[in-house]
Design a protein around this motif. Structure first.
Motif, short mmCIF file in Angstrom:
data_model
loop_
_atom_site.label_atom_id
_atom_site.label_comp_id
_atom_site.label_asym_id
_atom_site.label_seq_id
_atom_site.Cartn_x
_atom_site.Cartn_y
_atom_site.Cartn_z
N ALA A 17 0.83 -1.20 0.00
CA ALA A 17 0.00 0.00 0.00
C ALA A 17 0.86 1.25 0.00
O ALA A 17 0.59 2.22 -0.72
N LEU A 18 1.92 1.25 0.80
CA LEU A 18 2.80 2.41 0.89
C LEU A 18 3.56 2.61 -0.43
O LEU A 18 3.74 3.74 -0.89
N ALA A 19 4.04 1.52 -1.03
CA ALA A 19 4.78 1.63 -2.29
C ALA A 19 3.88 2.13 -3.42
O ALA A 19 4.30 2.95 -4.24
N LEU A 20 2.65 1.64 -3.48
CA LEU A 20 1.72 2.12 -4.50
C LEU A 20 1.45 3.61 -4.35
O LEU A 20 1.39 4.35 -5.34
N ARG A 80 8.13 -8.98 -14.97
CA ARG A 80 7.91 -7.79 -15.80
C ARG A 80 8.21 -6.51 -15.01
O ARG A 80 8.81 -5.57 -15.54
N LEU A 81 7.76 -6.46 -13.76
CA LEU A 81 8.05 -5.27 -12.95
C LEU A 81 9.56 -5.07 -12.77
O LEU A 81 10.08 -3.96 -12.94
N ARG A 102 11.31 -3.32 -22.07
CA ARG A 102 10.90 -2.54 -23.24
C ARG A 102 9.79 -1.54 -22.92
O ARG A 102 9.34 -0.81 -23.80
N LEU A 103 9.33 -1.51 -21.67
CA LEU A 103 8.30 -0.55 -21.30
C LEU A 103 8.93 0.82 -21.09
O LEU A 103 10.03 0.95 -20.55
N ASP A 104 8.23 1.87 -21.53
CA ASP A 104 8.69 3.20 -21.16
C ASP A 104 8.21 3.52 -19.74
O ASP A 104 7.53 2.70 -19.11
N GLN A 105 8.58 4.69 -19.26
CA GLN A 105 8.31 4.99 -17.86
C GLN A 105 6.82 5.01 -17.56
O GLN A 105 6.37 4.47 -16.54
N LEU A 129 1.75 -0.46 -15.29
CA LEU A 129 1.86 -1.87 -14.90
C LEU A 129 1.91 -2.00 -13.38
O LEU A 129 1.20 -2.83 -12.80
N ALA A 130 2.74 -1.18 -12.74
CA ALA A 130 2.87 -1.27 -11.29
C ALA A 130 1.55 -0.98 -10.58
O ALA A 130 1.21 -1.64 -9.59
N LEU A 131 0.79 -0.03 -11.09
CA LEU A 131 -0.46 0.36 -10.44
C LEU A 131 -1.62 -0.55 -10.80
O LEU A 131 -2.71 -0.41 -10.24
N SER A 132 -1.38 -1.48 -11.72
CA SER A 132 -2.49 -2.34 -12.18
C SER A 132 -2.82 -3.45 -11.19
O SER A 132 -3.90 -4.03 -11.25
N ASP A 133 -1.89 -3.77 -10.30
CA ASP A 133 -2.10 -4.88 -9.36
C ASP A 133 -2.65 -4.34 -8.05
O ASP A 133 -1.92 -3.74 -7.26
#
Length: 765
Positions: free
Chosen positions: A587-590, A627-628, A678-681, A687-691
């Motif tokens: 939660a804190l990292a998100l 992927r992350l 290959r992902l841009d920023q 991606l990170a916020l999708s989980d």
């Protein structure tokens, strides 16, 4: 990666033959340069070609406008900025090559003529190292190196007067078609008729088919009909050429058109035109009024004058800026003309100083208000003004009068350099100012700690430490407590990053906390607190580390600040991870990622996204974790974090990689990891916020405070293995094993490997 191709706000007319030529050339060549005189339409052709070719470049079409870039040394960095790459101590070109070496992209470099040597060297190096990269350049002159394919851009076609077609057929010719399109933008009822077709055709021929000249002329239909327009153009050309109306060279045609537009302006409009030419890139109404008013123009007259210049197509609008309000710019040919008039008037030096001082005041205000609720607005506003900030810094490099001004401006921009990811550029400007600036002044001390801190953040510990030590000595001599605090704060960080004495690092940062607190410097206090937190953690004082991070969070939240708060949240997330509280850690990292993403702070985002990767791996989401973790790999390579200061986090990273690889198998892990790289920023953040699922609980520490990996390392130490042997056994780097051993000794308060062995025997006995 989708690219940054700008949206086209006006219709594109003709050029089918040239579009096909560009397509054909780029199918076999990797560098194509569009050449031609100013105003012939090179930029529009390049952008339209890029739009049509976009499908052939899956990794994006990327555009960089070079007209406002005065310094050749900024070229590679400007391209790296387009791709959102973190500024690296290795330099922008190596980082760019690493990023593009296996990507199929089209890079459009627009207006290269004033940077020919630098542009040629850059393109040659890029194409050699990146076999799938293609470049489409525009320039009044070819770049001039082997392999360059040059496509001269001709004027728009018009029919000969002796074979003039009917109105419907005339509208199919390029030059009359463009005139008709732009005329209808001024007068929706305008059309080609039997009566005006000869006049329109003659007008397009007299303008040599130059798109910019045609557009400038069409704008005059607001006040003239087409016959009056042609008459005045004929008179103007006759005057300029001494009565010889035949065969005007095209550059002279454009010059005549621009000069005619200038002569049709009022004296005040002419004055503002010339003064506005000092701006690099776009500008807003406030800047125009503050820089350009006075000596013939009152501040409250600027708005009406700007509107008049827009009506005459001298100024273009660019939509709303980050703080609201329109932004404006000039086409380069228009700007060059105005700058020449300004130089002829003798008013250029004084106006450049006003331009410089406007952006000095803007930077000083941004710094004063940075630690507050308007922080993101300031970040976006400074991004919008980046070209003008460079222009103001360049003014500061000319003459001794700019010495102190340059030191102050470059140092005042420090929050922007740091928070928005311009570490390398900030260092270069600061170092240029330090080389020319006066010795032993508060301005110099400020520039010293600013440059030193940027060096430390890039991992250049020796350079950073030297600059910070010089600042500390100077600040003590000048009794400058503020700069003394900043110097000690970052010298402590340098010790932590460089693997130095952690207790000394803690003492230095603690003293900075004390000095910032006493001075009421909330920016310094918030930053020094979250920097102190990891040092305390590495010393084994986890409880105090968390308390310090919590205070940093509270200081930032109390001001509505965002960037410092994101780092405090990161430290609290890291503490929760170490304590085995995966739910809180996630939660804190998100929250940290959400706050940090708008600043485009690559390093900070990589740190927070990594924690989410560790958590995903620990929770069995091996493919998602891969992927992350892959998405942050290019950032770590660029910043060089494996070489300095993040060893504790690297150990967790490697453990997550090992676990995910074991769960997926080598092939599937490699595929997922590579997809992440290959992902841009922006895509990595999405991606990170999708989980949003809660993580699976997992115990991370034992009662003795050691993580499972640290207990494993301690057991191998007890078996008598050296660091290299442990590294080989666990498939870790030797540096990581050294870090684990150091942490074990710190947490258990032991002084030798033999004591670690005794502790393991007692634990297991």
């Amino acid at each position: 990666m989708s690219g940054n191709l700008p949206e086209d706000f006006t219709s594109f007319v003709g050029r089918r033959r040239e579009l096909d030529q560009v397509r054909r050339l780029l199918s076999s060549a990797r560098i194509v340069t569009l050449t031609g005189v100013g105003g012939v339409g090179k930029t529009r052709l390049a952008l339209r070609s890029a739009a049509e070719l976009r499908a052939g470049f899956p990794d994006g079409v990327w555009v960089l406008e070079l007209a406002a870039l005065a310094e050749p040394w900024l070229l590679a960095q400007a391209v790296a900025d387009v791709f959102g790459l973190p500024q690296s101590v290795r330099g922008p070109l190596p980082a760019l090559i690493d990023h593009l070496k296996d990507r199929r992209i089209l890079l459009v470099l627009d207006n290269c003529e004033h940077l020919l040597e630098a542009a040629a060297a850059f393109v040659l190096e890029l194409l050699r190292a990146c076999p799938q990269a293609h470049v489409l350049a525009t320039s009044r002159h070819l770049l001039g190196f082997p392999g360059e394919h040059v496509l001269p851009v001709p004027p728009l076609a018009s029919p000969p007067l002796e074979q003039l077609p009917a109105p419907a057929e005339l509208a199919e010719w390029e030059a009359p078609s463009l005139f008709l399109d732009r005329a209808r933008a001024v007068d929706p009822e305008f059309t080609l008729t039997e009566r005006n077709r000869t006049t329109v055709a003659r007008l397009c021929l007299r303008l040599d088919g130059l798109p910019l000249a045609i557009e400038l002329a069409a704008a005059r239909l607001r006040v003239l009909d087409v016959d009056q327009l042609l008459e005045r153009l004929e008179d103007r050309f006759a005057l300029l050429k001494g009565g010889n109306r035949a065969g005007l060279p095209r550059q002279q045609t454009l010059g005549a058109l621009v000069d005619w537009s200038y002569q049709l302006c009022s004296a005040q409009e002419q004055l503002l035109w010339s003064r506005l030419s000092v701006f690099a890139g776009s500008f807003d109404l406030t800047a125009a009024a503050e820089v350009c008013s006075g000596d013939g123009i009152e501040p409250d007259e600027v708005l009406d004058l700007v509107a008049a210049l827009i009506d005459k197509s001298v100024l273009l609008t660019e939509g709303s800026g980050p703080g609201g309000g329109r932004r404006y710019r000039m086409l380069e040919s228009i700007r060059e003309f105005g700058r020449a008039r300004l130089a002829e008037s003798g008013g250029e030096p004084a106006l450049l100083l006003r331009y410089r001082d406007h952006y000095r005041a803007l930077a000083a205000r941004a710094t004063a208000e940075w630690f507050g609720a308007e922080q993101l607005t300031w970040a976006n506003r400074l991004r919008a003004e980046h070209a003008n900030l460079r222009g103001a810094l360049e003014v500061c490099t000319v003459g001794p009068a700019g010495d102190v001004a340059g030191l102050e401006l470059a140092a005042d921009l420090w929050p922007y350099w740091v928070c928005c990811g311009f570490l390398s550029e900030g260092r270069q400007w600061l170092d240029r100012m330090l080389a020319a600036g006066p010795a032993r002044t508060t301005a110099r001390a400020g520039a010293l700690w600013s440059s030193g801190s940027l060096a430390v953040l890039q991992g250049d510990i020796p350079t950073g430490t030297a600059l910070l030590t010089e600042c500390e000595d100077m600040a003590a001599e000048l009794d400058d407590q503020e700069r003394l605090a900043w110097a000690r704060q970052y010298r402590g960080l340098a010790l932590m990053f460089g693997g130095g004495d952690l207790r000394q690092a803690s003492a230095l940062i603690e003293d900075a906390v004390r000095l910032h607190r006493a001075a009421g410097n909330l920016l310094g206090l918030g930053k020094s607190l979250y920097m102190w937190s990891p040092v305390l953690s590495f010393l084994g004082d986890g409880q105090r580390s968390a308390a310090v991070a919590q205070e940093s969070l509270e200081v930032a939240e109390g001001q509505g600040e965002q960037w410092c708060r994101s780092y405090a949240l990161y430290m609290l997330s890291l503490a929760a991870w170490r304590a085995g509280d995966l739910g809180s850690a996630k939660a804190l990292a998100l929250h940290s990622v959400r706050l940090r993403a708008p600043f485009r702070d690559s390093l900070g985002l990589a740190m927070a996204v990594d924690i989410l990767g560790w958590i995903a791996s620990a929770g069995g989401k091996a493919e998602f974790a891969a992927r992350l973790l892959g998405s942050t790999e290019p950032i770590w390579q660029s910043v060089g974090a494996l070489e300095f200061g993040f060893q504790d986090m690297v150990a967790y990273y490697e453990e997550a990689v090992r676990r995910s690889r074991a769960q997926l198998g080598e092939r599937l892990f490699a595929e997922a990891f590579h997809a992440g790289t290959r992902l841009d920023q922006d895509e990595a953040v999405q991606l990170a916020l999708s989980d949003t699922e809660p993580p699976v609980p997992a115990a991370r520490t034992s009662g003795n405070g050691l993580s499972p990996r640290e207990q494993e390392v301690a057991g191998l130490v007890a078996q008598g293995l050296g660091n290299r042997e442990i590294a080989e056994r666990l498939v870790l780097s030797q540096r990581t094993v050294e870090t684990h051993v150091s942490r074990i000794m710190t947490k258990l308060d032991l002084g030798s490997r033999a004591q670690v062995a005794v502790w393991v025997v007692r634990r297991d006995g």
